[in-house]
Enzyme design. Structure first.
Site, PDB file in Angstrom:
ATOM      1  N   ASP A 333      -3.383   1.562  -4.916  1.00 21.47           N
ATOM      2  CA  ASP A 333      -3.052   0.270  -4.333  1.00 21.47           C
ATOM      3  C   ASP A 333      -4.270  -0.246  -3.554  1.00 21.47           C
ATOM      4  O   ASP A 333      -5.271   0.455  -3.385  1.00 21.47           O
ATOM      5  CB  ASP A 333      -1.821   0.395  -3.430  1.00 21.47           C
ATOM      6  CG  ASP A 333      -1.022  -0.903  -3.347  1.00 21.47           C
ATOM      7  OD1 ASP A 333      -1.615  -1.982  -3.566  1.00 21.47           O
ATOM      8  OD2 ASP A 333       0.177  -0.852  -3.045  1.00 21.47           O
ATOM      9  N   GLU A 533       4.752  -7.929   1.909  1.00 19.41           N
ATOM     10  CA  GLU A 533       4.656  -6.604   2.511  1.00 19.41           C
ATOM     11  C   GLU A 533       4.145  -6.648   3.955  1.00 19.41           C
ATOM     12  O   GLU A 533       3.269  -7.425   4.303  1.00 19.41           O
ATOM     13  CB  GLU A 533       3.744  -5.733   1.663  1.00 19.41           C
ATOM     14  CG  GLU A 533       2.395  -6.358   1.365  1.00 19.41           C
ATOM     15  CD  GLU A 533       1.604  -5.581   0.339  1.00 19.41           C
ATOM     16  OE1 GLU A 533       1.510  -4.350   0.497  1.00 19.41           O
ATOM     17  OE2 GLU A 533       1.081  -6.193  -0.604  1.00 19.41           O
TER      18      GLU A 533
END
Length: 661
Positions: A333, A533
């Site tokens: 990520d 997020e």
């Protein structure tokens, strides 16, 4: 994806590579290899099996070229100078949320990706790049793309065939504009609605999530040959594993939930975090997996020794690759390895040896000037010192090359634009409208308030902050990373849809300060402002960095209705002949008892995306309500985390609840 176990393929690749001197510099190859290499390269022969092509190409690559394939840069890093792609031999480029060409059109996207591809093909071996984007509810970065409901709404539909169709359209629109790789679907099981990524989950029950993994088939197709077609993209199962299971208060930095720690037993982790990856790998043959920012800390041996997923060799290499036979590649990520303990060298060593194959290492200048430019020399040094074995490098590169061959990029590296005119077209939006209608969950319907009549005789009065705001309706991951209330995409708001459907007058007053007409049916559309997020965590940090925000922090995310929305509900419910409240949000919102008492009909609309007409379809009875709650709806925030099967389970609305009409 290939149905032959790629683990066996990779084994054959490495054996073949060793036979032709893969672990040596190309100049040290055996004489028979020189003769072979002098002819047309086998890796360019599309008639050969993929594993033979991978083995041949791997045998020709030097260490710098291999590490280049393991490196992913952001488009901003290379846009001004695409020769960086050639010089460094990058394996991949991505667009982060909101990272688009200056002209955000399908043609400009395709031109941009092809420009980068041309630079990749100018390398010594001509290895194409793979371009990745966050196609999490349609190709949301692209202005004009079809924007579908987020996963929580799709989970409410309980319709796996529809989910496959949705993601097939998302794949068509993504690949027609250039990218060949989607960082989706999220197959997390969201267990705490205070988490700002709850809406990226199909629901709180692993069985529901597994049922909706038809999303992978929608992206990739179901036959080995599908992936190379111009209507398919490589899918990514994320975030491995347990991103929806983190304990509140353990979030990274000032996040309260996101990137936190799973404090669970091994058995609970297997049931709630690992289980969805078994069908993703074995049934749907997902092409890539992205580890989570989160950590796991087994309660079996006591709390206090968490391990970040990006360094978890037991789970990435042991459980995922070896036990489950995952034969795709693992992509890190966004700069996630930098959260690992130790120096940057320690971080790279730990993550590569844990089984991460490709590294998302954008530079992010000027705040974070070090990205791929330090990753490449760091990994090179680790291989030279023996800290990372060449076998681990060859395994990673073989997996990456296999995906590129399967995508047909060596034969057709440039964008096939045959479907470019279908992006956002009527047929695609028709499917999105159906998805919206099926995602609506009817929670309360006193005296059959719904469906409403579209007759001229009854006016419809509309109020609420989310009635006429398509940015709020679409949510995060739309045009920008965090989404935005000021973002405008093609489509209809709920107000647009109500006005198109009702034959009577439809006055609108956001705050309900205007008088409600006599005998009016009231509709109040309330809910959340966009977030993604971290910044969506309850009591987390406030976002203030999109251009449309003008430096003003967004409202705190609390799972509570705003004072303005609460007042609008009270005003309309006190004056209208009937009062319907729609909650447009990424998770359940708290409806206090005294407010609920005055509401005649309550609908969970989730984040429907661009097609407000799908909401009107069920409000006015064109289609029945069929949606069921994918998560438990709590009475108070203090009940979180609350999930079906809990002891003393006492929600406002249980998991799976949903009235019909």
């Amino acid at each position: 994806m290939l149905r032959t176990p790629r683990g066996a393929v990779l084994g054959a690749v490495l054996v073949a590579a060793l036979a032709v001197g893969s672990l040596q510099a190309p100049t040290q190859a055996a004489p028979h290899a020189d003769r072979h290499h002098a002819s047309r390269p086998a890796y360019k022969n599309s008639k050969l099996p993929v594993h033979d092509r991978v083995a041949d190409l791997l045998s020709r690559m030097n260490l710098a070229e291999k590490i280049g394939q393991m490196t992913q840069a952001e488009r901003i890093d290379v846009d001004a100078d695409p020769s960086l792609i050639t010089t460094n031999g990058f394996g991949s480029i991505l667009s982060g949320g909101g990272s688009t060409p200056a002209s955000n059109t399908p043609e400009a996207w395709a031109d941009m990706v092809d420009r980068y591809q041309q630079a990749a093909l100018e390398t010594r071996l001509g290895i194409p790049i793979i371009y990745g984007v966050d196609t999490v509810h349609g190709h949301g970065n692209l202005q004009g793309a079809t924007v579908f409901p987020h996963n929580i709404g799709l989970g409410a539909s309980r319709d796996p065939d529809l989910v496959e169709q949705v993601e097939h359209i998302a794949a068509i629109e993504t690949r027609a504009s250039g990218p060949q790789w989607a960082f989706a679907p999220c197959i997390c099981v969201a267990r705490d609605d205070r988490w700002g990524r709850t809406y990226e989950s199909f629901g709180e029950n692993p069985k529901l999530v597994e049922k909706m993994e038809t999303a992978i088939d929608g992206f990739q197709g179901t036959k080995p040959s599908d992936l190379a077609k111009p209507d398919r993209v490589l899918a990514t199962a994320k975030h491995f594993a347990g991103d929806g299971l983190t304990t509140y208060g353990t979030g990274e930095g000032d996040y309260t939930v996101d990137q936190g720690i799973d404090q669970v037993s091994r058995a609970e982790f297997a049931k709630l975090a690992l289980a969805p990856y078994i069908p993703a790998v074995k049934q749907h043959h997902v092409g890539s997996v992205m580890p989570s920012f989160s950590s796991v800390d087994w309660t079996d041996d006591g709390i206090g020794n968490p391990v970040k997923m990006h360094a978890n060799q037991e789970l990435i290499t042991g459980w995922l690759k070896q036990q489950q036979g995952f034969d795709g590649f693992v992509i890190s990520d966004w700069r996630a390895i930098r959260q690992l303990p130790g120096t940057y060298t320690d971080q790279v060593e730990a993550s590569v040896n844990a089984g991460v194959d490709m590294f998302m290492e954008p530079i992010q200048a000027p705040n974070n000037p070090n990205g791929w430019n330090v990753f490449i020399p760091t990994l090179t040094g680790l291989v030279d010192s023996g800290a990372v074995p060449m076998s681990r490098i060859d395994d990673a590169v073989s997996r990456i090359l296999t995906a590129k061959f399967e995508l047909g990029l060596f034969e057709h590296p440039y964008t096939n634009r045959k479907n470019i005119d279908t992006i956002g077209d009527r047929q695609h939006r028709k499917v999105a409208r159906r998805a919206v209608a099926e995602s609506q969950v009817l929670l309360k319907n006193r005296q059959h308030t719904l469906p409403l009549s579209a007759a001229k005789s009854q006016p419809v009065y509309v109020a609420g902050s989310n009635a006429d705001n398509i940015g709020n309706q679409a949510g995060g991951w739309t045009l920008t990373w965090q989404g935005g209330s000021t973002n405008v995409i093609p489509g209809e708001t709920v107000l647009d849809a109500v006005r198109s459907t009702s034959k009577g007058r439809v006055p609108f007053s956001e705050t309900a300060s205007d008088k409600v007409p006599a005998n009016a049916a009231g509709i109040v559309v309330v809910g959340e402002t966009p977030y993604a997020e971290g910044f969506g965590d309850v009591n987390g940090p406030q976002w203030a960095y999109d251009p449309g925000d003008h430096g003003v922090p967004r409202p705190k995310q609390t799972m509570q209705l705003s004072d303005a929305d609460t007042l609008a509900v009270r005003r309309v419910c006190a004056q209208a002949a009937s009062c319907t409240v729609l909650v447009v949000s990424g998770r359940p919102m708290i409806i206090p008892p005294e407010l609920l008492d005055g509401i005649d009909a309550l609908v969970a609309s989730w984040l429907p995306g661009s097609e407000g007409m799908g909401v009107a379809d069920v409000l006015f009875g064109k289609k029945p309500f069929t949606g069921k709650l994918p998560v438990t709806w709590p009475r108070t925030v203090d009940q979180e985390p609350i999930n079906v099967g809990d002891a003393n389970y006492d929600p406002l609305y249980r998991y799976g609840f949903g009235l019909g009409t």
